[in-house]
Design an enzyme around this catalytic site. Sequence first.
Site, PDB file in Angstrom:
ATOM      1  N   HIS A  20      39.802  48.178  38.724  1.00  0.00           N
ATOM      2  CA  HIS A  20      38.862  47.249  38.085  1.00  0.00           C
ATOM      3  C   HIS A  20      37.469  47.872  38.021  1.00  0.00           C
ATOM      4  CE1 HIS A  20      41.555  43.900  39.914  1.00  0.00           C
ATOM      5  NE2 HIS A  20      41.731  43.828  38.612  1.00  0.00           N
ATOM      6  N   ARG A  94      47.057  49.242  31.479  1.00  0.00           N
ATOM      7  CA  ARG A  94      47.699  50.243  32.328  1.00  0.00           C
ATOM      8  C   ARG A  94      48.920  50.848  31.671  1.00  0.00           C
ATOM      9  NH1 ARG A  94      47.138  46.108  37.153  1.00  0.00           N
ATOM     10  NH2 ARG A  94      47.349  44.851  35.291  1.00  0.00           N
ATOM     11  N   SER A 132      46.373  44.533  41.684  1.00  0.00           N
ATOM     12  CA  SER A 132      46.023  43.684  42.826  1.00  0.00           C
ATOM     13  C   SER A 132      47.284  43.226  43.542  1.00  0.00           C
ATOM     14  CB  SER A 132      45.233  42.464  42.360  1.00  0.00           C
ATOM     15  OG  SER A 132      44.012  42.858  41.803  1.00  0.00           O
TER      16      SER A 132
HETATM   17  P1  ADP Z   1      45.709  42.099  37.842  1.00  0.00           P
HETATM   18  O1  ADP Z   1      46.405  42.232  36.505  1.00  0.00           O
HETATM   19  O2  ADP Z   1      45.814  43.330  38.694  1.00  0.00           O
HETATM   20  O3  ADP Z   1      45.977  40.809  38.572  1.00  0.00           O
HETATM   21  P2  ADP Z   1      43.262  40.964  36.909  1.00  0.00           P
HETATM   22  O4  ADP Z   1      43.884  39.748  36.359  1.00  0.00           O
HETATM   23  O5  ADP Z   1      42.203  40.771  37.924  1.00  0.00           O
HETATM   24  O6  ADP Z   1      44.232  42.038  37.515  1.00  0.00           O
HETATM   25  O7  ADP Z   1      42.764  41.863  35.726  1.00  0.00           O
HETATM   26  C1  ADP Z   1      41.493  42.001  35.223  1.00  0.00           C
HETATM   27  C2  ADP Z   1      41.534  43.122  34.208  1.00  0.00           C
HETATM   28  O8  ADP Z   1      41.580  44.388  34.887  1.00  0.00           O
HETATM   29  C3  ADP Z   1      42.741  43.113  33.288  1.00  0.00           C
HETATM   30  O9  ADP Z   1      42.302  43.489  32.014  1.00  0.00           O
HETATM   31  C4  ADP Z   1      43.643  44.191  33.846  1.00  0.00           C
HETATM   32  O10 ADP Z   1      44.453  44.770  32.848  1.00  0.00           O
HETATM   33  C5  ADP Z   1      42.621  45.166  34.355  1.00  0.00           C
HETATM   34  N1  ADP Z   1      43.134  46.048  35.405  1.00  0.00           N
HETATM   35  C6  ADP Z   1      43.712  45.674  36.556  1.00  0.00           C
HETATM   36  N2  ADP Z   1      44.049  46.770  37.291  1.00  0.00           N
HETATM   37  C7  ADP Z   1      43.659  47.850  36.563  1.00  0.00           C
HETATM   38  C8  ADP Z   1      43.742  49.260  36.743  1.00  0.00           C
HETATM   39  N3  ADP Z   1      44.309  49.786  37.835  1.00  0.00           N
HETATM   40  N4  ADP Z   1      43.234  50.069  35.793  1.00  0.00           N
HETATM   41  C9  ADP Z   1      42.686  49.524  34.674  1.00  0.00           C
HETATM   42  N5  ADP Z   1      42.591  48.216  34.434  1.00  0.00           N
HETATM   43  C10 ADP Z   1      43.065  47.385  35.350  1.00  0.00           C
END
Ligand code: ADP
Length: 168
Positions: A20, A94, A132
């Site tokens: 993130h 991703r 996450s």
């Molecule tokens: P998750 O999908 O891990 O629960 P969130 O809902 O908090 O994460 O996602 C917030 C944003 O961050 C989304 O656009 C998700 O695709 C992106 N994201 C999550 N992990 C990564 C990563 N390792 N690299 C790039 N973007 C990421």
Amino acid sequence: MSEHRIVLCPGSYDPVTYGHVDIIQRASGLFDEVVVGVVIGSTRKKYMFDPDARINFVREAVAHLDNVRVEGFNMLVTEFARQVGACTMMKGLRAISDFDYEFQMAQINKGLAPEIETVYLPASAKYSFLSSSGVREIAVWGGSVDDWVPANVVEAFRHMVGTYHEED
Ligand code: ADP
């Protein structure tokens, strides 16, 4: 054009990972201002960390970026984007597995707020398998997540896992 361009990076951040932070940092180089929007509640998910903890973890992780601020929100993401004056929502992609959901969300959000574009950044290679949910799974079973999340999150997991053991 001297327009002040604001981008919204929405997510649940349960908890924030270096994946993130990588996206937020890259967004901060592309826009005048970044608002990181942390979902407070959701019909879709139950969270491991409460909203204040998730918000504080992100705030500390991006404290070095002076055009970034972090806020919780409890409304449609498009409404929140309008409220903060964002012209764009930026997300990380991703793998192909993210694409299906994200493509649907982009279409829905475009219908709700045609003036706001959704833009995707490809995940950096070293974080392309980082999520996450993966981090939560490793941490709950006592594995090290030091390479994937900031130190304050490592500490929170340690405390939480300790509490689980005390309850056993
Ligand atoms: P998750 O999908 O891990 O629960 P969130 O809902 O908090 O994460 O996602 C917030 C944003 O961050 C989304 O656009 C998700 O695709 C992106 N994201 C999550 N992990 C990564 C990563 N390792 N690299 C790039 N973007 C990421």
